[in-house]
Design a protein around this motif. Structure first.
Motif, PDB file in Angstrom:
ATOM      1  N   ARG A 136      33.461   7.463  -8.720  1.00  0.00           N
ATOM      2  CA  ARG A 136      32.214   7.078  -9.389  1.00  0.00           C
ATOM      3  C   ARG A 136      31.079   8.041  -9.062  1.00  0.00           C
ATOM      4  NH1 ARG A 136      33.732   5.126 -13.832  1.00  0.00           N
ATOM      5  NH2 ARG A 136      35.465   3.762 -13.447  1.00  0.00           N
ATOM      6  N   GLY A 137      31.197   8.803  -7.991  1.00  0.00           N
ATOM      7  CA  GLY A 137      30.212   9.861  -7.738  1.00  0.00           C
ATOM      8  C   GLY A 137      30.256  10.912  -8.836  1.00  0.00           C
ATOM      9  N   GLY A 138      31.447  11.133  -9.379  1.00  0.00           N
ATOM     10  CA  GLY A 138      31.590  12.051 -10.502  1.00  0.00           C
ATOM     11  C   GLY A 138      30.881  11.542 -11.738  1.00  0.00           C
ATOM     12  N   GLU A 139      30.916  10.232 -11.926  1.00  0.00           N
ATOM     13  CA  GLU A 139      30.200   9.631 -13.051  1.00  0.00           C
ATOM     14  C   GLU A 139      28.702   9.938 -12.954  1.00  0.00           C
ATOM     15  OE1 GLU A 139      30.879   5.401 -14.924  1.00  0.00           O
ATOM     16  OE2 GLU A 139      29.667   5.227 -13.099  1.00  0.00           O
ATOM     17  N   SER A 140      28.148   9.819 -11.755  1.00  0.00           N
ATOM     18  CA  SER A 140      26.734  10.114 -11.535  1.00  0.00           C
ATOM     19  C   SER A 140      26.422  11.581 -11.811  1.00  0.00           C
ATOM     20  CB  SER A 140      26.361   9.753 -10.088  1.00  0.00           C
ATOM     21  OG  SER A 140      25.031  10.114  -9.824  1.00  0.00           O
ATOM     22  N   PRO A 173      31.422   2.956 -18.640  1.00  0.00           N
ATOM     23  CA  PRO A 173      30.385   2.406 -19.507  1.00  0.00           C
ATOM     24  C   PRO A 173      29.074   3.188 -19.512  1.00  0.00           C
ATOM     25  CG  PRO A 173      31.485   0.647 -18.346  1.00  0.00           C
ATOM     26  CD  PRO A 173      32.001   1.942 -17.769  1.00  0.00           C
ATOM     27  N   VAL A 174      28.634   3.648 -18.347  1.00  0.00           N
ATOM     28  CA  VAL A 174      27.350   4.346 -18.298  1.00  0.00           C
ATOM     29  C   VAL A 174      27.402   5.672 -19.061  1.00  0.00           C
ATOM     30  CG1 VAL A 174      27.707   5.544 -16.078  1.00  0.00           C
ATOM     31  CG2 VAL A 174      25.400   4.938 -16.813  1.00  0.00           C
ATOM     32  N   ALA A 219      40.937  12.399 -15.530  1.00  0.00           N
ATOM     33  CA  ALA A 219      41.290  13.239 -14.383  1.00  0.00           C
ATOM     34  C   ALA A 219      40.059  13.543 -13.533  1.00  0.00           C
ATOM     35  CB  ALA A 219      41.946  14.533 -14.862  1.00  0.00           C
ATOM     36  N   PHE A 220      38.938  13.802 -14.187  1.00  0.00           N
ATOM     37  CA  PHE A 220      37.682  14.069 -13.477  1.00  0.00           C
ATOM     38  C   PHE A 220      37.290  12.857 -12.631  1.00  0.00           C
ATOM     39  CE2 PHE A 220      32.987  13.642 -13.607  1.00  0.00           C
ATOM     40  CZ  PHE A 220      32.653  14.705 -12.784  1.00  0.00           C
ATOM     41  N   ILE A 221      37.300  11.678 -13.240  1.00  0.00           N
ATOM     42  CA  ILE A 221      36.937  10.460 -12.505  1.00  0.00           C
ATOM     43  C   ILE A 221      37.974  10.181 -11.410  1.00  0.00           C
ATOM     44  CG2 ILE A 221      36.708   7.935 -12.724  1.00  0.00           C
ATOM     45  CD1 ILE A 221      34.251   9.508 -13.679  1.00  0.00           C
ATOM     46  N   GLY A 222      39.243  10.446 -11.697  1.00  0.00           N
ATOM     47  CA  GLY A 222      40.283  10.263 -10.694  1.00  0.00           C
ATOM     48  C   GLY A 222      40.063  11.147  -9.476  1.00  0.00           C
TER      49      GLY A 222
END
Length: 181
Positions: A138-142, A76-77, A131-134
């Motif tokens: 959630r650190g990847g999201e940041s 979502p972010v 794949a990136f988030i996997g």
């Protein structure tokens, strides 16, 4: 975050009617520029653009068509960031940055293959983001959010350096658009 929540947050930033002489977008209501309103069939005075018409335009033009709603279902972010930046700069700009950052963050293809940097957020881009988030969680999201904000800030600086009237907006862009999603 739902499409409706993204739209409400952005309308809150955009406000009502504007026709600033330094703004190339011209007449704007609820953050919808006249050219986009006309593209979607609105023919009236921009001061009178109904809010529900603006919401429908936001949903189609800035959430569904560019794929930002699909990204928001994963993250979502990030979906909100892409949406809000797309409203401010046009959807193709943050869509391209998203793909560029996905390629830069894939560790030379070890985490997932490079994708086309074409501004089209479709199944391949979404698979790369999953794949990136996997891989990164959630650190990847940041980190993705920071990358997108870096690109956005650099774009604002370029806009101001290349066209002096854009300096009228830089403070507000940075205060209200970068790092606030």
């Amino acid at each position: 975050m739902s499409i409706e929540s993204m739209i409400e947050a952005t309308i809150g930033k955009e406000g009502r009617y504007s026709d600033h002489p330094s703004d190339r977008g011209g007449k704007t209501m609820w953050g919808i520029i006249e050219r986009v309103a006309r593209k979607h069939g609105y023919r009236g005075d921009m001061r009178e653009l109904p809010r529900d018409t603006a919401v429908a335009i936001y949903r189609q033009e800035y959430a569904i068509e560019p794929g930002f709603a699909a990204v928001a279902r994963i993250s979502p972010v990030i979906g909100e960031e892409l949406f809000d930046t797309g409203v401010n700069m046009g959807p193709s700009v943050p869509a391209l940055w998203f793909q560029q950052w996905l390629n830069a963050l894939n560790r030379r293809g070890r985490d997932y293959p490079d994708i086309a940097e074409d501004g089209d957020i479709g199944p391949v881009t979404l698979a790369a983001y999953r794949a990136f988030i996997g891989k990164r969680g959630r650190g990847g999201e940041s980190v993705m959010l920071k990358g997108l904000n870096c690109s956005q800030g650099a774009r604002y600086l370029d806009l101001a350096r290349n066209r002096q009237p854009n300096e009228d907006f830089v403070f507000g862009w940075l205060a209200n658009r970068v790092g606030v999603a």
